[in-house]
Motif scaffolding. Structure first.
Motif, PDB file in Angstrom:
ATOM      1  N   PRO A  98       7.256   4.826   0.936  1.00 42.83           N
ATOM      2  CA  PRO A  98       7.994   4.794   2.200  1.00 42.83           C
ATOM      3  C   PRO A  98       9.405   5.344   2.030  1.00 42.83           C
ATOM      4  CG  PRO A  98       7.758   2.576   1.285  1.00 42.83           C
ATOM      5  CD  PRO A  98       6.890   3.474   0.455  1.00 42.83           C
ATOM      6  N   GLY A  99       9.862   6.038   3.021  1.00 42.34           N
ATOM      7  CA  GLY A  99      11.200   6.616   2.981  1.00 42.34           C
ATOM      8  C   GLY A  99      11.235   8.055   2.521  1.00 42.34           C
ATOM      9  N   THR A 100      10.113   8.582   2.018  1.00 37.03           N
ATOM     10  CA  THR A 100      10.047   9.954   1.494  1.00 37.03           C
ATOM     11  C   THR A 100      11.264  10.245   0.613  1.00 37.03           C
ATOM     12  OG1 THR A 100       9.030  10.523   3.619  1.00 37.03           O
ATOM     13  CG2 THR A 100       9.480  12.327   2.118  1.00 37.03           C
ATOM     14  N   PRO A 101      11.416   9.503  -0.482  1.00 35.39           N
ATOM     15  CA  PRO A 101      12.632   9.635  -1.292  1.00 35.39           C
ATOM     16  C   PRO A 101      12.684  10.956  -2.054  1.00 35.39           C
ATOM     17  CG  PRO A 101      11.049   8.241  -2.411  1.00 35.39           C
ATOM     18  CD  PRO A 101      10.477   8.515  -1.049  1.00 35.39           C
ATOM     19  N   PRO A 102      13.875  11.467  -2.307  1.00 31.61           N
ATOM     20  CA  PRO A 102      13.999  12.619  -3.212  1.00 31.61           C
ATOM     21  C   PRO A 102      13.611  12.202  -4.618  1.00 31.61           C
ATOM     22  CG  PRO A 102      16.161  11.711  -2.725  1.00 31.61           C
ATOM     23  CD  PRO A 102      15.180  10.985  -1.842  1.00 31.61           C
ATOM     24  N   GLY A 103      13.211  13.173  -5.417  1.00 28.98           N
ATOM     25  CA  GLY A 103      12.795  12.835  -6.770  1.00 28.98           C
ATOM     26  C   GLY A 103      12.919  14.014  -7.708  1.00 28.98           C
ATOM     27  N   PHE A 104      12.881  13.714  -9.000  1.00 30.01           N
ATOM     28  CA  PHE A 104      12.881  14.762 -10.012  1.00 30.01           C
ATOM     29  C   PHE A 104      12.239  14.222 -11.273  1.00 30.01           C
ATOM     30  CE2 PHE A 104      17.000  12.642 -10.038  1.00 30.01           C
ATOM     31  CZ  PHE A 104      17.172  12.281 -11.364  1.00 30.01           C
ATOM     32  N   ALA A 105      12.002  15.117 -12.225  1.00 28.92           N
ATOM     33  CA  ALA A 105      11.319  14.753 -13.463  1.00 28.92           C
ATOM     34  C   ALA A 105      12.230  15.008 -14.655  1.00 28.92           C
ATOM     35  CB  ALA A 105      10.022  15.550 -13.611  1.00 28.92           C
ATOM     36  N   LEU A 106      12.040  14.203 -15.697  1.00 29.98           N
ATOM     37  CA  LEU A 106      12.753  14.358 -16.963  1.00 29.98           C
ATOM     38  C   LEU A 106      11.729  14.469 -18.084  1.00 29.98           C
ATOM     39  CD1 LEU A 106      15.538  11.642 -16.661  1.00 29.98           C
ATOM     40  CD2 LEU A 106      15.944  14.074 -16.999  1.00 29.98           C
ATOM     41  N   CYS A 107      11.871  15.463 -18.942  1.00 27.91           N
ATOM     42  CA  CYS A 107      10.975  15.566 -20.097  1.00 27.91           C
ATOM     43  C   CYS A 107      11.698  16.298 -21.222  1.00 27.91           C
ATOM     44  CB  CYS A 107       9.669  16.272 -19.721  1.00 27.91           C
ATOM     45  SG  CYS A 107       9.871  18.000 -19.265  1.00 27.91           S
ATOM     46  N   ASP A 108      10.960  16.536 -22.309  1.00 25.82           N
ATOM     47  CA  ASP A 108      11.495  17.238 -23.478  1.00 25.82           C
ATOM     48  C   ASP A 108      12.645  16.491 -24.136  1.00 25.82           C
ATOM     49  OD1 ASP A 108       9.663  19.337 -23.240  1.00 25.82           O
ATOM     50  OD2 ASP A 108      10.942  20.415 -21.826  1.00 25.82           O
ATOM     51  N   GLN A 109      12.692  15.170 -23.945  1.00 23.12           N
ATOM     52  CA  GLN A 109      13.640  14.330 -24.669  1.00 23.12           C
ATOM     53  C   GLN A 109      12.910  13.352 -25.573  1.00 23.12           C
ATOM     54  OE1 GLN A 109      16.518  12.330 -22.216  1.00 23.12           O
ATOM     55  NE2 GLN A 109      17.294  14.213 -21.308  1.00 23.12           N
ATOM     56  N   GLY A 110      11.603  13.569 -25.751  1.00 22.33           N
ATOM     57  CA  GLY A 110      10.828  12.615 -26.511  1.00 22.33           C
ATOM     58  C   GLY A 110      10.773  11.283 -25.792  1.00 22.33           C
ATOM     59  N   ASP A 111      10.715  10.223 -26.563  1.00 22.74           N
ATOM     60  CA  ASP A 111      10.580   8.901 -25.971  1.00 22.74           C
ATOM     61  C   ASP A 111      11.918   8.346 -25.480  1.00 22.74           C
ATOM     62  OD1 ASP A 111       7.929   9.186 -26.666  1.00 22.74           O
ATOM     63  OD2 ASP A 111       8.203   8.221 -28.615  1.00 22.74           O
ATOM     64  N   ALA A 112      12.965   9.180 -25.509  1.00 22.37           N
ATOM     65  CA  ALA A 112      14.254   8.797 -24.922  1.00 22.37           C
ATOM     66  C   ALA A 112      14.263   9.011 -23.413  1.00 22.37           C
ATOM     67  CB  ALA A 112      15.389   9.610 -25.553  1.00 22.37           C
ATOM     68  N   ALA A 113      13.284   9.745 -22.880  1.00 23.35           N
ATOM     69  CA  ALA A 113      13.298  10.118 -21.464  1.00 23.35           C
ATOM     70  C   ALA A 113      13.411   8.927 -20.514  1.00 23.35           C
ATOM     71  CB  ALA A 113      12.068  10.959 -21.137  1.00 23.35           C
ATOM     72  N   PRO A 114      12.670   7.815 -20.733  1.00 24.27           N
ATOM     73  CA  PRO A 114      12.793   6.696 -19.783  1.00 24.27           C
ATOM     74  C   PRO A 114      14.204   6.112 -19.726  1.00 24.27           C
ATOM     75  CG  PRO A 114      10.825   6.448 -21.138  1.00 24.27           C
ATOM     76  CD  PRO A 114      11.626   7.555 -21.747  1.00 24.27           C
ATOM     77  N   TYR A 115      14.887   6.089 -20.859  1.00 26.78           N
ATOM     78  CA  TYR A 115      16.244   5.536 -20.878  1.00 26.78           C
ATOM     79  C   TYR A 115      17.206   6.447 -20.122  1.00 26.78           C
ATOM     80  CZ  TYR A 115      14.217   2.628 -24.545  1.00 26.78           C
ATOM     81  OH  TYR A 115      13.410   1.766 -25.254  1.00 26.78           O
ATOM     82  N   THR A 116      17.052   7.751 -20.299  1.00 23.57           N
ATOM     83  CA  THR A 116      17.871   8.687 -19.540  1.00 23.57           C
ATOM     84  C   THR A 116      17.595   8.549 -18.046  1.00 23.57           C
ATOM     85  OG1 THR A 116      17.824  10.236 -21.405  1.00 23.57           O
ATOM     86  CG2 THR A 116      18.503  11.112 -19.270  1.00 23.57           C
ATOM     87  N   ALA A 117      16.317   8.368 -17.704  1.00 19.75           N
ATOM     88  CA  ALA A 117      15.949   8.195 -16.294  1.00 19.75           C
ATOM     89  C   ALA A 117      16.625   6.968 -15.701  1.00 19.75           C
ATOM     90  CB  ALA A 117      14.433   8.085 -16.163  1.00 19.75           C
ATOM     91  N   LEU A 118      16.668   5.877 -16.445  1.00 16.75           N
ATOM     92  CA  LEU A 118      17.320   4.665 -15.949  1.00 16.75           C
ATOM     93  C   LEU A 118      18.829   4.865 -15.804  1.00 16.75           C
ATOM     94  CD1 LEU A 118      15.375   1.955 -17.980  1.00 16.75           C
ATOM     95  CD2 LEU A 118      15.333   2.266 -15.500  1.00 16.75           C
ATOM     96  N   ARG A 119      19.421   5.582 -16.738  1.00 18.24           N
ATOM     97  CA  ARG A 119      20.863   5.856 -16.624  1.00 18.24           C
ATOM     98  C   ARG A 119      21.158   6.693 -15.380  1.00 18.24           C
ATOM     99  NH1 ARG A 119      23.029   8.696 -21.733  1.00 18.24           N
ATOM    100  NH2 ARG A 119      24.928   8.673 -20.470  1.00 18.24           N
ATOM    101  N   LEU A 120      20.326   7.698 -15.124  1.00 15.59           N
ATOM    102  CA  LEU A 120      20.534   8.538 -13.950  1.00 15.59           C
ATOM    103  C   LEU A 120      20.340   7.751 -12.659  1.00 15.59           C
ATOM    104  CD1 LEU A 120      18.825  11.832 -15.130  1.00 15.59           C
ATOM    105  CD2 LEU A 120      21.259  11.460 -14.749  1.00 15.59           C
ATOM    106  N   ALA A 121      19.309   6.907 -12.639  1.00 12.80           N
ATOM    107  CA  ALA A 121      19.096   6.067 -11.458  1.00 12.80           C
ATOM    108  C   ALA A 121      20.291   5.147 -11.241  1.00 12.80           C
ATOM    109  CB  ALA A 121      17.815   5.261 -11.612  1.00 12.80           C
TER     110      ALA A 121
END
Length: 281
Positions: A98-121
């Motif tokens: 719901p809300g049709t939120p904007p979004g993007f993807a993060l990759c090529d950081q290995g298993d650090a990607a989820p942490y970077t995603a949380l920092r960006l959020a």
């Protein structure tokens, strides 16, 4: 403004029913392999799960309770891009939520990607642009190149985790830190020094050895399952959220991502504190 964890889910996915691989993808990956002087293993590709990020995203939404309130942001984090370039897991989630939120993807950081995603959020929330956010973490075993264990094999499964985040209302505050230029020994020492007081649980990824981290007595330490290198620690969190919330103590999730030799000090330590002790009701 601090983001709070309001919910989490993790799902494992087996392979699809046997079917010939798409000739279009076979041609793309054969051409790419030739360009880089290697060979595309079509037989392995035929046996692969072939779950796209959109398939994983659909399964994640099925694992979550209904989400009637609109979202402001979607971030998909993964070690490698989706093997299927014609579909987008981010676009699927944008359309499905719901809300049709904007979004993007993060990759090529290995298993650090989820942490970077949380920092960006968290930065989006601090800027007043994301009151509610979804971070989706993908582990996909179907890759055009040989990914090495545990991202291959007859029994390999795909996995995905969803982290529901909110800037207002109930939930446990989260904080993320990332440190580069570390040897593995440096990472173990720094993690031990950075653990918060009153810690209840420590969940570590495959890059860390829990026996090498100085952990206070009484702290529960668990290693993430190796079959889910990127989403494994978040799977542990998702499985235990009700118990962790009841204990009302901080929880730390941590990964070490090698990015060079120990002599080069190329590795990155990532850790996330989910403070259930400071959770708002």
């Amino acid at each position: 403004m601090t983001l709070r964890l309001t919910g989490a889910a993790h799902r494992a996915f087996d392979g699809r029913p046997p079917a010939p691989a798409d000739p279009y993808l076979v041609r793309i990956y054969s051409d790419m392999a030739q360009l880089y002087g290697t060979v595309f293993d079509q037989e392995r590709f035929e046996r692969a799960n072939r779950n796209t990020f959109s398939d994983l995203a659909r399964g994640l939404l099925d694992a979550l309770p209904p989400q009637p309130d609109p979202f402001d942001l979607v971030v998909v984090a993964s070690d490698v891009p989706d093997f299927e370039p014609r579909v987008s897991g981010v676009s699927y989630l944008t359309d499905a939520l719901p809300g049709t939120p904007p979004g993007f993807a993060l990759c090529d950081q290995g298993d650090a990607a989820p942490y970077t995603a949380l920092r960006l959020a968290g930065q989006y929330a601090a800027d007043g642009r994301a009151g509610r956010a979804l971070v989706a973490v993908m582990d996909q075993t179907t890759t055009p190149a040989n990914p090495g264990p545990p991202r291959q094999g007859e029994d390999a499964r795909d996995g995905a985790a969803a982290l529901l985040l909110s800037a207002d209302g109930p939930g446990a505050p989260i904080g993320v830190r990332q440190y580069g230029g570390l040897t593995r020994a440096d990472a173990h020492a720094l993690l031990g020094e950075a653990l918060p007081g009153g810690l209840g649980s420590l969940f570590v990824g495959g890059g860390l050895d829990p026996e090498l981290v100085a952990v206070p007595s009484g702290v529960t330490v668990e290693s993430a399952p190796g079959e889910f290198p990127c989403s494994g620690v978040w799977a542990l969190l998702a499985e235990r959220v009700p118990d962790l919330a009841g204990q009302r103590r901080p929880v730390v999730l941590a990964d070490y991502v090698p990015q060079g030799t120990d002599e080069e000090k190329g590795g990155e330590l990532c850790f996330c504190v989910v403070d259930f002790g400071a959770a708002a009701a």
